[in-house]
Design an enzyme around this catalytic site. Structure first.
Site, mmCIF file in Angstrom:
data_model
loop_
_atom_site.group_PDB
_atom_site.id
_atom_site.type_symbol
_atom_site.label_atom_id
_atom_site.label_comp_id
_atom_site.label_asym_id
_atom_site.label_seq_id
_atom_site.Cartn_x
_atom_site.Cartn_y
_atom_site.Cartn_z
ATOM 1 N N LYS A 36 0.810 -1.217 0.000
ATOM 2 C CA LYS A 36 0.000 0.000 0.000
ATOM 3 C C LYS A 36 0.843 1.268 0.000
ATOM 4 O O LYS A 36 0.350 2.343 -0.344
ATOM 5 C CB LYS A 36 -0.930 0.006 1.207
ATOM 6 C CG LYS A 36 -0.237 0.114 2.547
ATOM 7 C CD LYS A 36 -1.240 0.146 3.686
ATOM 8 C CE LYS A 36 -0.549 0.266 5.035
ATOM 9 N NZ LYS A 36 -1.526 0.300 6.154
ATOM 10 N N GLY A 40 9.942 -2.078 0.400
ATOM 11 C CA GLY A 40 11.038 -1.822 1.327
ATOM 12 C C GLY A 40 10.543 -1.685 2.746
ATOM 13 O O GLY A 40 11.272 -1.939 3.703
ATOM 14 N N LYS A 52 19.950 4.502 11.155
ATOM 15 C CA LYS A 52 21.396 4.258 11.188
ATOM 16 C C LYS A 52 22.153 5.369 10.475
ATOM 17 O O LYS A 52 23.297 5.684 10.832
ATOM 18 C CB LYS A 52 21.725 2.903 10.579
ATOM 19 C CG LYS A 52 21.562 1.743 11.553
ATOM 20 C CD LYS A 52 20.202 1.738 12.191
ATOM 21 C CE LYS A 52 19.960 0.669 13.206
ATOM 22 N NZ LYS A 52 18.591 0.742 13.786
ATOM 23 N N ILE A 179 15.194 0.785 20.275
ATOM 24 C CA ILE A 179 14.840 2.056 19.651
ATOM 25 C C ILE A 179 15.172 3.214 20.579
ATOM 26 O O ILE A 179 15.749 4.231 20.158
ATOM 27 C CB ILE A 179 13.349 2.070 19.273
ATOM 28 C CG1 ILE A 179 13.051 1.021 18.197
ATOM 29 C CG2 ILE A 179 12.928 3.453 18.777
ATOM 30 C CD1 ILE A 179 11.572 0.838 17.901
ATOM 31 N N GLY A 180 14.842 3.069 21.850
ATOM 32 C CA GLY A 180 15.085 4.136 22.801
ATOM 33 C C GLY A 180 16.552 4.464 22.974
ATOM 34 O O GLY A 180 16.949 5.634 22.944
ATOM 35 N N VAL A 181 17.402 3.426 23.137
ATOM 36 C CA VAL A 181 18.818 3.711 23.371
ATOM 37 C C VAL A 181 19.500 4.231 22.107
ATOM 38 O O VAL A 181 20.457 5.014 22.188
ATOM 39 C CB VAL A 181 19.568 2.478 23.922
ATOM 40 C CG1 VAL A 181 18.948 2.012 25.236
ATOM 41 C CG2 VAL A 181 19.650 1.351 22.923
ATOM 42 N N ALA A 310 14.484 -6.898 10.897
ATOM 43 C CA ALA A 310 14.369 -6.971 9.440
ATOM 44 C C ALA A 310 15.053 -8.206 8.886
ATOM 45 O O ALA A 310 14.544 -8.853 7.957
ATOM 46 C CB ALA A 310 14.957 -5.708 8.814
ATOM 47 N N HIS A 434 45.383 -9.467 13.131
ATOM 48 C CA HIS A 434 45.862 -8.465 14.082
ATOM 49 C C HIS A 434 46.271 -7.195 13.343
ATOM 50 O O HIS A 434 46.930 -7.272 12.317
ATOM 51 C CB HIS A 434 47.065 -9.009 14.847
ATOM 52 C CG HIS A 434 47.665 -8.025 15.796
ATOM 53 N ND1 HIS A 434 47.078 -7.701 16.999
ATOM 54 C CD2 HIS A 434 48.800 -7.275 15.704
ATOM 55 C CE1 HIS A 434 47.819 -6.804 17.626
ATOM 56 N NE2 HIS A 434 48.872 -6.537 16.857
#
Length: 456
Positions: A36, A40, A52, A179-181, A310, A434
């Site tokens: 609708k 994505g 992000k 989501i909050g942090v 996701a 390393h």
């Protein structure tokens, strides 16, 4: 009403839906994908990707502030919110065009419109009827809100927060989950005063307790405040700000409040019940193969109980497409799905927390933490944290937990270890380049294999 027939009809074009559509066409099926809004879904347009991108902007700001410590003369003179938004929107637009092209190239019929499940494997879109030999439900999730709190210009959800054209001077974040942090981290890096209100006794309560404590220490050091074991009892919105009433008796004033208490399944009013699809608290009931209680109707992603991620949706979409095609794909257990909070520092994990492992296996559980202070690359990056491995004594690894900047890039090794039921002794001979942060994981595996090198 016009009737259109396909092998597979997919309702919802988010991560799970489009993955199912693509894989089904690869296996020779004709596919209609009904969406609708935009293919994505939430992840691409209003969730994972733009969030992000915002966090990357925040990371750049932190780097500029800290540039002098590594000998680079730089000054942070301010933020251009219009260009910040253009950067995020440009990434989303590019990924969206790529996905559209991919679906078109695969010959998938993309139908724009709100679909409703009908009986006998049909999806109704306006005056059209799309009939599939199989139907896949992938309608996704939506933001949850707290009872008695209405969203508005200053009472935000994660989606409306991305549309802000200002950087708040102060924000109260309701919810200390992922989501909050993440939003708290981004806003603090952009200069906001942030208070996280969490009803449970720690941030990221679904993660290992050690990870939560490490994040709380890092947030205190950054000046992010937390009110734990505290509930929001009301929000009063004004033209110039908000007042947030807390269960500890405080009333906190801020520019904005973000409601970040999770997401709920989008299944209401879509004809599921009438079509014989059983729901439980809004989620679709499925069997081990992700088939619903209606024959040849399947469900994937956030509408299926479990982790709302996701990449989980994506993998489930592939699984169902292969199952429909008659293949025998291996179900993906929740315990092997990686979880990452893209905060500063990042928190990544896969498998059981130590508490969950002890509940399941008792005193046979052994764990080890390697502090990133002993890792050269982490020292170069200026990040603190640890790599923690949880195993069954003389048995396999059952949990991997990481805290530190960029550790989300390491979690795949942990996923492989758990998915293959590897013992630390199996992994100890593997060479970690390393200097990389992956050496921290290597050191933890070495310690649990009883041959520690950089630990006492």
């Amino acid at each position: 009403m016009t009737r259109h027939e396909f092998d597979v009809v997919v309702l919802g074009g988010g991560s799970g839906g489009y993955a199912a559509a693509i894989r089904a066409t690869e296996l020779g099926k004709t596919v209609a994908l009904i969406e609708k809004d935009k293919v994505g879904g939430t992840c691409l347009h209003r969730g994972c990707v733009p969030t992000k991108a915002l966090l990357h902007t925040a990371e750049i700001a932190d780097h500029v502030r800290e540039a002098a410590s590594v000998g680079v003369d730089a000054a942070l003179s301010g933020f251009d919110t219009a260009r910040m938004a253009a950067y995020r929107e440009g990434i989303v637009a590019k990924k969206y065009r790529g996905l559209q092209s991919l679906l078109s190239t695969r010959g998938i019929t993309v139908v724009g419109g709100a679909g409703r499940l009908g009986t006998d494997r049909t999806v109704l879109v306006g005056e059209d009827e799309y009939v599939g030999a199989d139907v896949i439900l992938a309608t996704g999730s939506q933001t949850r809100v707290l009872p008695g709190i209405e969203t508005g210009p200053r009472v935000l959800t994660s989606e409306t927060a991305l549309t802000l054209d200002v950087i708040p001077s102060s924000v109260v974040v309701l919810g200390g989950g992922v989501i909050g942090v993440e939003f708290a981290s981004a806003w603090r890096s952009l200069g906001s005063d942030v208070l996280i209100v969490e009803a449970l006794d720690r941030l990221l309560p679904a993660e290992d307790a050690a990870s939560s404590k490490a994040l709380e220490r890092a947030y205190r050091k950054r000046g992010i405040q937390s009110a734990l074991s505290t509930r929001c009892e009301g929000v009063a919105e004004r033209e110039d700000g908000v007042s947030v009433s807390l269960s500890d008796g405080r009333t906190v004033e801020a520019d904005f409040v973000l409601v970040a208490v999770g997401r709920g399944p989008v299944t209401e009013g879509l004809g599921f019940d009438e079509a014989g699809v059983t729901r439980d608290r809004g989620f679709v009931v499925v069997d081990a193969d992700l088939q619903t209680t209606a024959p040849h109707v399947w469900a994937v992603g956030d509408i299926v109980p479990g982790l709302q991620l996701a990449h989980r949706s994506f993998q489930q979409g592939i699984f169902v497409a292969e199952r429909i095609a008659g293949l025998s794909p291996i179900p993906v257990p929740e315990s092997t799905i990686p979880r990452v909070s893209y905060s500063h520092p990042e928190v990544a994990s896969v498998g059981l927390t130590e508490a969950q492992a002890r509940e399941a296996h008792g005193d046979r559980v052994v764990s080890f933490e390697f502090n990133l202070a002993g890792n050269a690359k982490s020292e170069i990056l200026g990040t603190a944290g640890f790599a923690k491995i949880v195993r069954i004594a003389d048995g396999p690894v059952v949990g991997v937990h990481l805290v530190g900047d960029r550790v989300g890039e390491l979690i795949t090794e942990g996923q492989l270890a758990i998915g293959w039921e590897a013992h630390p002794e199996d992994i100890a001979p593997f060479v970690h380049a390393h200097p990389t942060q992956s050496e921290a994981l290597g050191e933890a595996f070495l310690a649990l294999a009883d041959k520690p090198l950089h630990t006492i």
